[in-house]
Structure formats: structure tokens, C-alpha cells
Design an enzyme around this catalytic site. Structure first.
Site, PDB file in Angstrom:
ATOM      1  N   THR A 110       0.934  -1.134   0.082  1.00  0.00           N
ATOM      2  CA  THR A 110      -0.091  -0.090   0.099  1.00  0.00           C
ATOM      3  C   THR A 110       0.874   1.250  -0.040  1.00  0.00           C
ATOM      4  O   THR A 110       1.560   1.529   1.021  1.00  0.00           O
ATOM      5  CB  THR A 110      -0.968  -0.098   1.134  1.00  0.00           C
ATOM      6  OG1 THR A 110      -1.767  -1.130   1.266  1.00  0.00           O
ATOM      7  CG2 THR A 110      -1.751   1.427   1.082  1.00  0.00           C
ATOM      8  N   LYS A 185      -7.703   1.547  -2.508  1.00  0.00           N
ATOM      9  CA  LYS A 185      -7.132   1.247  -1.231  1.00  0.00           C
ATOM     10  C   LYS A 185      -7.116   2.247  -0.283  1.00  0.00           C
ATOM     11  O   LYS A 185      -7.742   2.051   0.932  1.00  0.00           O
ATOM     12  CB  LYS A 185      -5.717   0.502  -1.169  1.00  0.00           C
ATOM     13  CG  LYS A 185      -5.073   0.128   0.136  1.00  0.00           C
ATOM     14  CD  LYS A 185      -5.978  -1.173   0.782  1.00  0.00           C
ATOM     15  CE  LYS A 185      -5.359  -1.483   2.127  1.00  0.00           C
ATOM     16  NZ  LYS A 185      -4.219  -2.135   1.902  1.00  0.00           N
ATOM     17  N   LYS A 253      -0.027   5.375   8.302  1.00  0.00           N
ATOM     18  CA  LYS A 253       0.625   5.483   6.887  1.00  0.00           C
ATOM     19  C   LYS A 253      -0.483   5.460   5.704  1.00  0.00           C
ATOM     20  O   LYS A 253      -0.006   6.348   4.862  1.00  0.00           O
ATOM     21  CB  LYS A 253       1.665   4.384   6.799  1.00  0.00           C
ATOM     22  CG  LYS A 253       2.461   4.313   5.427  1.00  0.00           C
ATOM     23  CD  LYS A 253       1.921   3.565   4.429  1.00  0.00           C
ATOM     24  CE  LYS A 253       2.014   2.016   4.665  1.00  0.00           C
ATOM     25  NZ  LYS A 253       1.428   1.079   3.605  1.00  0.00           N
TER      26      LYS A 253
END
Length: 305
Positions: A110, A185, A253
Site C-alpha cells: 500500500t 485502497k 501511513k
């Protein structure tokens, strides 16, 4: 066991044997693919090597990520963040420098949409196909071969990647062009963050009202309130158990990428920003490695008479 057994002449390289990449690599080997693996931590690589040897899987461990990628038909990467991905892909020692023309790079990390686009541009220069393919489903999804994979890239590249990814996938969806998988995502993580915030408050309400927690879950999980987080985290949140799953450090993150992309698009994301702030406070208090469902610990339990 893998869902699909193949007789594959493909040589697969997998870079990154963490809580996600390790099980995914195992599924590839169980499916019959010839796999070369690499992890930058020798200790973790040795741990997985021992586990695979006991299971009888044929996995070759390379000394470097470039060695793993050399001559591979498909190279998978599943590392930590933009910087980690750049370090294993770009430059003279990166996997792109070792890949042959016509090979395929599939990134399960990701990362930011910008990083996905940079990587795709570098692949074009090397005449290598590229798919950005972040996953959702957590450690359990990786171990059980039930990951949701959202993909960006060309239809031709995805057509090559999908049959191989199928051994650890519950769903594979082609969202759009390069970077679209990463953006999807981000939307996924924004949804999770918002749901966990509401779920935390709901559990505290049920506790304060002295409701039977199991029956309350049964009552509301069958209706519109149902979610993956409710089904898989209600009991553990009520039991104050958070030593598993997807760490707050990684969620922060991911939410950072989402907020940056939203800002680039001129959007306001107040709920995501607020939950990100909550997680930042938890990080500062030393809770960064706890599961994201530990968000509930910010809310004190009501005192009962």
C-alpha cells in the site's frame, strides 16, 4: 491449502515476507509455482524458510532482491511504504534493473498513488508490465487465501497477473489505470477508519447500559449496521484484546496517503482526518503496534453504580 493447483512453468519472485507477503508466498508455492523469495530481514527469511521446509514447499531463497527478480516471469513486491518500495525497485540494485523485457511487476504494497505512477513509468522504460495491486483482508485474509485485491494497470497486464494471484484472492477487481488500485485502497482504509470510530462508541454504549454483549451483537449485526469490523472485532474489542491484526502504525501511513490524495483532488475528509488524529495520539502513547481496533481504548468505560 491453496485453492488452485497449477502446473506452472512460470518463475515467480516474491519480495517481502512479512505478515502479508509470507502467507501469500506460501500460497504461490502450494499452487505449484516455482518461487524465489527474498526478505531484507534474514531472521524473518530464516523463519519462513524453516516453516516452508517442514511443509515440503519448494521455495528458493535469494541473497538479494535483485537476485530473486533476475530472470523471473513475474515479480511480486509487498513491503512497507513508498520509501521501502523505491529501495527495492529503483536503481542499479533494484528489481527493475534485474528484470528482463516483457516480465511483469505486481506491487501489493500500500503506497501513494504518486509512487504507483512513478513505478509504472519506470516499468515502461524497462519494457516491463506493471500492476499496482494493494490488498485488503489483513493477516487472516492472507493466511486463508481470502484477500480482496484492487488493481490498477492495463487489461493485458492484469490478465497475466490474475490467474497467479487467484491462489490467495477472494476477489480481484480491475479498478482502472495505473494508480487506481492504490486510490481504491485509500478509500478502503477511509471506510475502515470511520467504521471503527463508530463501532468503538457503540460498544461503549452497550457496556454502559449493561447489555448482554453477545446478544447485542446478534441483534445488530444482522441489519444495516453489519460490517467486517463488527463481525471480526466486536468480541475482541469488548474483551480489550488488541495484540494482533493490522497495526495502528500502518493505518496511519495509509490514512496519510489518503489525506494527501484527497487534498490533491481538492476534497475535504474531516472524519478521516479526525480518526487519523486519534491514532496519532495513540502512537504517541506507545500504542502504534496494537491492532487498529484499539481505537476503543481512547473511550473510557462508564462507571457503574
Amino acid at each position: 491449502m491453496s485453492k488452485t493447483q497449477v502446473n506452472s512453468d512460470l518463475t515467480i519472485a516474491f519480495i517481502g515476507l512479512g505478515v502479508m507477503g509470507g502467507p501469500m508466498t506460501g500460497h504461490l508455492a502450494r499452487a505449484g509455482h516455482k518461487v524465489r523469495a527474498y526478505n531484507r530481514s534474514p531472521e524473518r527469511a530464516a523463519k519462513w524458510q524453516d516453516a516452508w521446509a517442514k511443509e515440503g514447499l519448494e521455495v528458493t531463497f535469494a541473497a538479494t532482491h535483485a537476485e530473486a527478480a533476475s530472470g523471473a516471469d513475474i515479480v511480486f513486491t509487498c513491503v512497507g511504504n513508498d520509501e521501502d518500495l523505491a529501495s527495492v525497485t529503483f536503481g542499479e540494485t533494484g528489481v527493475l534493473g534485474a528484470m528482463t523485457e516483457g516480465a511483469l511487476l505486481v506491487d501489493h504494497t500500500t503506497v501513494s498513488a504518486d509512487m504507483a505512477r512513478r513505478l509504472a513509468a519506470a516499468c515502461v522504460e524497462k519494457d516491463v508490465d506493471c500492476v499496482d495491486a494493494p490488498v485488503s483482508g489483513g493477516q487472516a485474509g492472507a493466511e486463508n487465501g481470502q484477500l480482496a485485491i484492487m488493481c490498477g494497470g492495463s487489461e493485458e497486464a492484469l490478465a497475466r497477473a490474475a490467474p497467479v494471484m487467484d491462489c490467495y484472492a477472494k476477489s480481484i477487481v480491475h479498478v482502472g489505470d495505473v494508480g487506481a488500485g492504490q486510490t481504491a485502497k485509500m478509500a478502503n482504509q477511509m471506510c475502515i477508519a470511520g467504521v471503527l470510530a463508530g463501532l468503538s462508541e457503540a460498544i461503549r454504549l452497550a457496556e454502559a447500559a449493561s447489555l448482554d454483549m453477545d446478544k447485542t451483537y446478534q441483534a445488530i449485526s444482522g441489519g444495516a449496521a453489519q460490517s467486517w469490523q463488527m463481525d471480526n472485532r466486536w468480541a475482541s474489542m469488548a474483551a480489550d484484546s488488541f495484540d494482533f491484526g493490522f497495526a495502528i502504525d500502518w493505518m496511519r501511513k495509509d490514512l496519510g496517503y489518503a489525506l494527501d490524495e484527497a487534498n490533491r483532488l481538492g476534497l475535504s475528509s474531516p472524519v478521516t482526518a479526525l480518526v487519523d488524529q486519534f491514532y496519532a495520539e495513540m502512537q504517541a502513547g506507545g500504542g502504534g503496534r496494537r491492532d487498529t481496533s484499539a481505537l476503543i481504548t481512547r473511550l473510557p468505560q462508564a462507571k457503574k453504580d
